[in-house]
Design a protein around this motif. Structure first.
Motif, short mmCIF file in Angstrom:
data_model
loop_
_atom_site.label_atom_id
_atom_site.label_comp_id
_atom_site.label_asym_id
_atom_site.label_seq_id
_atom_site.Cartn_x
_atom_site.Cartn_y
_atom_site.Cartn_z
N ILE A 61 21.86 65.44 13.38
CA ILE A 61 23.19 65.19 12.85
C ILE A 61 23.79 63.95 13.49
N ASP A 65 29.43 64.73 12.67
CA ASP A 65 29.13 66.09 12.22
C ASP A 65 28.99 67.08 13.38
N ASP A 68 30.53 70.65 12.91
CA ASP A 68 29.76 71.47 11.97
C ASP A 68 28.46 71.94 12.62
N GLY A 69 27.82 71.05 13.35
CA GLY A 69 26.58 71.42 14.04
C GLY A 69 26.80 72.53 15.05
N SER A 81 20.37 71.44 17.37
CA SER A 81 20.78 70.25 16.63
C SER A 81 20.68 69.05 17.58
#
Length: 85
Positions: A61, A65, A68-69, A81
């Motif tokens: 990512i 992001d 969200d990760g 991630s």
């Protein structure tokens, strides 16, 4: 209980009363690993294929992001991630 990390050359002051009563101060860096010995060993294990790391990366990512990760990791939707800058 206190937990923290300071550079080895920095001083830290405590109130004397906070150190009594059979309390201990335990310092650990890198989880007790010996970086001079363990880091090359881990790198070689990865390079020769005996330490499988790539299989645990479930997404790559961007920095934008990251929230969200982290949410996907917290929800158990991903294992690891990798943030690509």
């Amino acid at each position: 209980m206190w937990l923290g990390k300071l550079p080895a050359n920095e001083e830290l002051a405590f109130r004397w009363g906070s150190l009594t009563g059979e309390k201990r101060i335990v310092r650990s860096s890198y989880g007790g690993a010996n970086p001079w010995r363990d880091f090359p060993w881990l790198a070689n294990a990865y390079l020769d294929g005996s330490l499988k790391l790539d299989e645990y990366v479930t997404s790559t990512i961007g920095l934008a992001d990251i929230n969200d990760g982290l949410a996907r990791l917290s929800a158990g939707e991903e294992i690891r991630s990798v943030v690509q800058f």
